[in-house]
Design a protein around this motif. Sequence first.
Motif, mmCIF file in Angstrom:
data_model
loop_
_atom_site.group_PDB
_atom_site.id
_atom_site.type_symbol
_atom_site.label_atom_id
_atom_site.label_comp_id
_atom_site.label_asym_id
_atom_site.label_seq_id
_atom_site.Cartn_x
_atom_site.Cartn_y
_atom_site.Cartn_z
ATOM 1 N N HIS A 6 -3.354 -15.706 2.969
ATOM 2 C CA HIS A 6 -3.310 -14.755 2.306
ATOM 3 C C HIS A 6 -4.344 -13.657 3.055
ATOM 4 C CE1 HIS A 6 -6.179 -12.354 -1.036
ATOM 5 N NE2 HIS A 6 -5.280 -11.632 -0.593
ATOM 6 N N THR A 7 -3.498 -12.385 3.533
ATOM 7 C CA THR A 7 -4.184 -11.524 4.378
ATOM 8 C C THR A 7 -4.906 -10.445 3.447
ATOM 9 O OG1 THR A 7 -2.260 -11.751 5.832
ATOM 10 C CG2 THR A 7 -3.832 -9.492 5.906
ATOM 11 N N THR A 8 -6.417 -10.565 3.418
ATOM 12 C CA THR A 8 -6.937 -9.993 2.589
ATOM 13 C C THR A 8 -7.099 -8.512 2.784
ATOM 14 O OG1 THR A 8 -8.820 -10.462 3.777
ATOM 15 C CG2 THR A 8 -8.488 -11.742 1.881
ATOM 16 N N SER A 9 -6.584 -7.908 3.833
ATOM 17 C CA SER A 9 -6.539 -6.591 3.994
ATOM 18 C C SER A 9 -5.406 -5.887 3.414
ATOM 19 C CB SER A 9 -6.700 -6.001 5.488
ATOM 20 O OG SER A 9 -5.910 -6.760 6.393
ATOM 21 N N THR A 10 -4.083 -6.565 3.414
ATOM 22 C CA THR A 10 -3.015 -5.957 2.921
ATOM 23 C C THR A 10 -2.478 -6.831 1.377
ATOM 24 O OG1 THR A 10 -1.663 -7.623 4.298
ATOM 25 C CG2 THR A 10 -2.126 -5.233 5.234
ATOM 26 N N ASP A 11 -3.070 -7.958 1.276
ATOM 27 C CA ASP A 11 -2.565 -8.595 0.157
ATOM 28 C C ASP A 11 -1.551 -9.384 0.347
ATOM 29 O OD1 ASP A 11 -5.227 -8.852 -1.740
ATOM 30 O OD2 ASP A 11 -4.905 -6.807 -1.846
ATOM 31 N N ALA A 46 -0.568 4.678 -6.517
ATOM 32 C CA ALA A 46 1.215 4.629 -6.317
ATOM 33 C C ALA A 46 1.317 4.458 -4.912
ATOM 34 C CB ALA A 46 1.649 6.150 -6.661
ATOM 35 N N HIS A 47 0.501 4.406 -3.870
ATOM 36 C CA HIS A 47 0.827 4.324 -2.561
ATOM 37 C C HIS A 47 -0.067 3.251 -1.810
ATOM 38 C CE1 HIS A 47 2.238 8.319 -3.363
ATOM 39 N NE2 HIS A 47 3.155 8.022 -2.559
ATOM 40 N N ALA A 48 -0.555 2.498 -2.970
ATOM 41 C CA ALA A 48 -1.405 1.404 -2.323
ATOM 42 C C ALA A 48 -1.050 0.479 -1.237
ATOM 43 C CB ALA A 48 -1.889 0.593 -3.692
ATOM 44 N N VAL A 49 0.278 -0.153 -1.122
ATOM 45 C CA VAL A 49 0.865 -1.109 -0.309
ATOM 46 C C VAL A 49 0.830 -0.081 0.938
ATOM 47 C CG1 VAL A 49 2.728 -2.230 0.427
ATOM 48 C CG2 VAL A 49 2.206 -2.440 -1.788
ATOM 49 N N ALA A 50 1.350 0.815 1.043
ATOM 50 C CA ALA A 50 1.406 1.406 2.202
ATOM 51 C C ALA A 50 -0.089 2.071 2.988
ATOM 52 C CB ALA A 50 2.269 2.724 2.345
ATOM 53 N N ASP A 51 -0.758 2.399 1.989
ATOM 54 C CA ASP A 51 -2.204 2.577 2.495
ATOM 55 C C ASP A 51 -3.119 1.406 3.081
ATOM 56 O OD1 ASP A 51 -4.661 4.502 2.414
ATOM 57 O OD2 ASP A 51 -5.432 2.810 1.211
ATOM 58 N N THR A 52 -2.771 0.348 2.497
ATOM 59 C CA THR A 52 -3.361 -1.150 2.929
ATOM 60 C C THR A 52 -2.868 -1.203 4.349
ATOM 61 O OG1 THR A 52 -1.977 -2.513 1.760
ATOM 62 C CG2 THR A 52 -4.284 -2.101 0.777
ATOM 63 N N GLU A 53 -1.633 -1.359 4.250
ATOM 64 C CA GLU A 53 -0.887 -1.430 5.839
ATOM 65 C C GLU A 53 -1.591 -0.549 6.850
ATOM 66 O OE1 GLU A 53 1.278 -3.314 6.697
ATOM 67 O OE2 GLU A 53 2.277 -4.128 5.077
#
Lengths: 123, 812
Positions: free
Chosen positions: B554-559, B605-612
């Motif tokens: 589990h990559t905790t910065s990007t989940d 709404a852009h959480a995945v891209a933001d964590t990337e």
Amino acid sequence: MSDTSHSPEHTLHPLKKIEIIVKGKRERFVQELLDRSGVSGYTIHRNVAGRGASGFHEGHLLFNDEASLVMFFAVSDQSKIQAIINGLSPLFESSSGVMFVSDTQVVRLKKFLGAEGPQHGGA
Amino acid sequence: MPTDLSVLRARVENAAKVLGRCWPLQSYIAANPLAGLEKLPFDEAVAQGEVLYKGRGYPNVAQLRAAWETGEIDAAHLADRLDAHGLTDAPAQLLDQMETAAETPVPNRSGDGPLNRAMAKWLAAFVDQGQATWAMPHRHEGFYTAWRAVARFDTTLAHRDRLRDLPKRPLEALALALSDVEAAQWETTLRYHMAALPGWASFIKWRSQDRHDAWQGAHPITMTGYLAARLHTARAIGQPVAPANLFDEARGATRNGRDQPPMAAPWLEAWEATYREQLLATLERAAPAVDTTGVAGRPKAQLVFCIDVRSEVIRRHLEQTGPYQTFGYAGFFGLPMQFQPYGSDAQITSCPPIVDPKHRIHETRSRTREETAATHDRWVALGQAGQRLIKSLKHNVAAAFGFVEASGGLFGMAMAVRTLMPGWLRTQQQAWTQHVPSPDTFCDLSLDRALAADQPEGLPLGLSTEERSYYAEAAFRLMGWQQFAPVVVFTGHASHTANNPYNSSLDCGACAGHPGGPNARTLAAVCNDPAVREDLSARGIDIPDDTVFLAAEHTTSTDVVQLFHPPALTKAQAGIVDQLRQDLRTARANTTAERARVLQGSRPAHAVADTERRAADWAETRPEWGLSGNAAFIIAPRALTAGLSLDGRAFLHAYNWRTDDRGTALETIMTGPLVVGEWINMQYYFSTVDNAVYGSGSKITQNVVGNVGVWQGNGGDLMTGLPLQSLQVDDLTPYHHPLRLLAVVYAPQGRVSRIVERNAQLRSLFDHEWMALTVLDPEQGNRRCSYQPGGTWAIPSAEPRGTQDTEPTLAL
């Protein structure tokens, strides 16, 4: 000298024995002290359980190697045992632990007299 | 050894007791900076910390005011705690009084600035782990010897001629330096010098005690050697070895440093009580349904995550996607091992700091997948050759100028891309790395014992069948496992961030600040071993033939949860794994959306891209919140917490009281993972309440030193704690709530009592209020019992809140 045997092969020689019980995290300190004291050898019992001034210490814990107690045995002549006592006494002023010194006897005297002089090195 | 030298050696050991240990950046361990004072009650220890390190031990008034104004400190709890401390003024007045008192300047450490600067310089040169291009000479002979050889040429030392004829051995040199100090004052003097640079001294304490550190083996350093060099440097500067104010400070320490009890103590207690009351009330409401909650029938898959507080969020979201069951287990999966990755000589210790590694596991290329391995090697060799070329061009005196002229534009463009388009860059990098097979696709783990590969000084390679069965059994017994799904996934964790010296602080703490994937893979391979399954069956743990064990990370910065290369799967298993991959993506989206609410500048709404973006952005100071917020450690079946949102603030360790009559499993959990949880909690606590002393200050002004740690600016002490950005939203707004850990155990109270009674370390931590303990007793109708310092238990009645501290107590 207490010779309880009639055979020269079984002559018993008087020496001193020291037993030391300290927390696991002091193992290295005590081991180095014994190494430098000139004793010819020692025995270590790890994961020792028992009750002392700070309460009961469980012996073998699966996921904690620091909390248990460790016990040392060493046998040597009076002067080397005394050097160990001198090096340990200040430790027990502020750390939990005990040491016991008693008379003991051995057959193979040379085996226990070890190095001539104490060692002291380090980085 | 002469008596005075052996006594001096013991004095050094005694003086060093006040220090904690500080690990290097590569294996950052969250540890209590006051670990050396943990045998004292919390309040006394923080008072000693004030004297020794000038560090604050309670939250500051701004933090308390913010908590008070936002309702995180409940008025009734505060009134109760103020009353207990004999304070009668109104809360607002008390805050004002604390604010006024805080304006009194904290005295700086006495004037040994030049001495600290000199020692930090030599220590940084000595402990360097590959950052310096020119290494300090004589390092293999040890710190004191290396320092002795070069310090006499140090032109910043006014009386450097005094360093010419020093003894060769450090202990004798230290005795010589102390020759003007009374023997009765040795310990105080040595403690003073250790506390002058506590970060460096704590690092030396760790390194000199670590049996497995390769750098210590190559370049040994001891506390005696450091002190000998420091005291002689003081003489060479013209400073007294024992400053005149030294013994005044020592008297202050015995008086606990202050005459008045800390005004912040009742506020902290009320803050803790508010959080704990809410948590416990929630758990009490959930407790009656423990035996009926959860997946009906056999789950499709079971996933074991680390106990880490970050796992709670993704576990909750994954469980909502389908018939999955999740467990919490220490992230090293019970395997005390060193791991040697493919293509590396490094032996990575991958177990908690309180456990000694006992086995070596290597990643070796599989004979059946040579082609994949060759592809990997080709790409890696190409990348390494490029890096070597650039480094040699940059460092070569003749080539450096031409290289800068020729490549400046290229590097400028790369810098612009990294700065302006980090998200795009990450996408490109991911596309590129897909061409390079990862080692898990072509490597096996060296599970088999190989006597020939054992090294005299090293750990045994591999695991015997008995050892494998032992660790597998321990895992299932500790978690109270009752049935096996067709697919079981051991999920370690790691963090991906860019330009972050603290990367390892975000990796798995149970793996000594390393990724947990290797341990997860090892345990999965162990559990797939038919001989192990046979052994386990004989011991009453029947693993069905249709169950397969997989590993993931589990990559905790990007989940992202990435499954490692699986073994051969049946059609049914493959179907479950395919569905699981999809559900993990859904869980990821929901988890990042939840995290986005508290990551400033992020939109759900852009959480995945933001964590990337955060994971790839070299200018990002806060790629994730790490374990910020941690405040509780729950030892219970998942059914107690399933469906509850615990806001990523609780460590969760699976435990089933019904399958552990003798309490062996619970004792292991409480003496191992819980103790490590306390270390982590105290690291976050102290880094928050005094970031300058116990933390590491702002990342903006930090520099990496010797690849072992960070310091502020270009010198000074090694900073041991967490950076400001890991704890605060901004300079004034805290994110982490500095609360001491509450352990909640779902088990019979008598069982917990017996465990606390027979483990002195645990009892000390609870009695001295470094953490608290509450039991929900399923044998007594889930009644709440709170451990009281001294060994009694408080049992709240049904009275309204605010009276629970006056309840009758039970003898232990």
